[in-house]
Design a protein around this motif. Structure first.
Motif, PDB file in Angstrom:
ATOM      1  N   PHE A  34       0.822  -1.213   0.000  1.00 25.28           N
ATOM      2  CA  PHE A  34       0.000   0.000   0.000  1.00 25.28           C
ATOM      3  C   PHE A  34       0.855   1.261   0.000  1.00 25.28           C
ATOM      4  CE2 PHE A  34      -3.046  -2.908   2.278  1.00 25.28           C
ATOM      5  CZ  PHE A  34      -3.983  -2.974   1.253  1.00 25.28           C
ATOM      6  N   TYR A  35       2.037   1.158   0.575  1.00 23.65           N
ATOM      7  CA  TYR A  35       2.930   2.310   0.678  1.00 23.65           C
ATOM      8  C   TYR A  35       3.890   2.405  -0.511  1.00 23.65           C
ATOM      9  CZ  TYR A  35       1.299   3.478   5.319  1.00 23.65           C
ATOM     10  OH  TYR A  35       0.524   3.877   6.379  1.00 23.65           O
ATOM     11  N   GLU A  36       3.821   1.459  -1.399  1.00 25.56           N
ATOM     12  CA  GLU A  36       4.656   1.472  -2.603  1.00 25.56           C
ATOM     13  C   GLU A  36       3.904   2.014  -3.815  1.00 25.56           C
ATOM     14  OE1 GLU A  36       5.872  -2.579  -3.087  1.00 25.56           O
ATOM     15  OE2 GLU A  36       7.255  -2.509  -1.404  1.00 25.56           O
ATOM     16  N   THR A  37       2.603   2.194  -3.665  1.00 26.69           N
ATOM     17  CA  THR A  37       1.743   2.534  -4.795  1.00 26.69           C
ATOM     18  C   THR A  37       1.206   3.950  -4.654  1.00 26.69           C
ATOM     19  OG1 THR A  37       1.035   0.229  -4.894  1.00 26.69           O
ATOM     20  CG2 THR A  37      -0.342   1.824  -6.036  1.00 26.69           C
ATOM     21  N   TYR A  38       1.487   4.777  -5.640  1.00 23.02           N
ATOM     22  CA  TYR A  38       0.858   6.100  -5.690  1.00 23.02           C
ATOM     23  C   TYR A  38       1.059   6.705  -7.073  1.00 23.02           C
ATOM     24  CZ  TYR A  38      -0.422  10.923  -4.898  1.00 23.02           C
ATOM     25  OH  TYR A  38      -1.023  12.150  -4.997  1.00 23.02           O
ATOM     26  N   ASP A  39      -0.040   7.104  -7.671  1.00 27.84           N
ATOM     27  CA  ASP A  39      -0.023   7.845  -8.919  1.00 27.84           C
ATOM     28  C   ASP A  39      -0.993   9.003  -8.718  1.00 27.84           C
ATOM     29  OD1 ASP A  39      -0.425   8.922 -11.461  1.00 27.84           O
ATOM     30  OD2 ASP A  39      -0.659   6.982 -12.445  1.00 27.84           O
ATOM     31  N   SER A  44      -6.402   5.049  -6.585  1.00 27.29           N
ATOM     32  CA  SER A  44      -6.221   3.610  -6.445  1.00 27.29           C
ATOM     33  C   SER A  44      -6.555   3.180  -5.021  1.00 27.29           C
ATOM     34  CB  SER A  44      -4.770   3.215  -6.752  1.00 27.29           C
ATOM     35  OG  SER A  44      -4.562   1.856  -6.438  1.00 27.29           O
ATOM     36  N   ASP A  46      -5.452   0.645  -3.802  1.00 22.96           N
ATOM     37  CA  ASP A  46      -4.248  -0.045  -3.344  1.00 22.96           C
ATOM     38  C   ASP A  46      -3.161   0.900  -2.872  1.00 22.96           C
ATOM     39  OD1 ASP A  46      -5.395  -2.524  -3.991  1.00 22.96           O
ATOM     40  OD2 ASP A  46      -4.717  -2.365  -6.060  1.00 22.96           O
ATOM     41  N   SER A  47      -3.494   2.154  -2.657  1.00 21.53           N
ATOM     42  CA  SER A  47      -2.518   3.162  -2.285  1.00 21.53           C
ATOM     43  C   SER A  47      -2.836   3.753  -0.913  1.00 21.53           C
ATOM     44  CB  SER A  47      -2.512   4.280  -3.321  1.00 21.53           C
ATOM     45  OG  SER A  47      -1.781   5.385  -2.872  1.00 21.53           O
ATOM     46  N   ARG A  49      -1.508   6.387   0.263  1.00 20.46           N
ATOM     47  CA  ARG A  49      -1.594   7.836   0.055  1.00 20.46           C
ATOM     48  C   ARG A  49      -3.002   8.238  -0.373  1.00 20.46           C
ATOM     49  NH1 ARG A  49       1.383  12.534  -1.793  1.00 20.46           N
ATOM     50  NH2 ARG A  49      -0.236  14.099  -1.829  1.00 20.46           N
ATOM     51  N   TRP A  50      -3.578   7.524  -1.332  1.00 21.31           N
ATOM     52  CA  TRP A  50      -4.937   7.846  -1.782  1.00 21.31           C
ATOM     53  C   TRP A  50      -5.950   7.583  -0.664  1.00 21.31           C
ATOM     54  CZ3 TRP A  50      -6.705  10.972  -5.139  1.00 21.31           C
ATOM     55  CH2 TRP A  50      -6.025  11.213  -6.333  1.00 21.31           C
TER      56      TRP A  50
END
Length: 138
Positions: A34-39, A44, A46-47, A49-50
């Motif tokens: 979850f902490y590796e994914t951000y766009d 997402s 799966d993020s 951050r989001w």
């Protein structure tokens, strides 16, 4: 303390006022996906951050009331991380004395679990905020 145990980076995503600090130890070998994914251009689930950012935005629906909902769930979790710090370091040091790789595994598992718990807490908070503040039921 060895660097792998004593080196701790208190990490948060998004805005520090809304996010939850999680200790990430220098010996951690991987973090939660979850902490590796951000766009920034595409939401997402799966993020982390989001997940936090959505709560940040939902809080603005009814700030005075909603920020209390955040603090009610976030602060005890974060306080627990700080309170448990000495005990975690003690256990990691004991493991490190026996086998440094076991200490790294312990810290990695702990960090990933905490990161996943943070995401789960914010997801539940999203449901609470949407229910309480977008339907004008309160």
């Amino acid at each position: 303390m060895p660097d792998s145990v004593g080196g701790v980076y208190w990490f948060y995503v998004d805005n520090p006022y809304f996010s939850t600090d999680v200790p990430v130890y220098a010996g951690v070998q991987e973090i939660s996906p979850f902490y590796e994914t951000y766009d920034a251009r595409r939401f997402s689930e799966d993020s982390a951050r989001w997940t936090v950012d959505l709560v940040d935005n939902l809080l603005h629906l009814r700030w005075k009331e909603a920020i209390q909902d955040l603090w009610k769930v976030r602060d005890p979790m974060e306080d627990g991380f700080f309170t448990e710090q000495a005990e975690i370091e003690k256990k990691a040091l004991q493991l490190h004395a026996q086998d440094p790789d076991q200490a790294k595994k312990f810290l990695t598992d702990l960090t990933r679990t905490r990161m996943d718990e943070i995401v789960a807490m914010y997801r539940e908070l999203q449901r609470v905020l949407i229910t309480k503040y977008t339907n004008n039921t309160y």
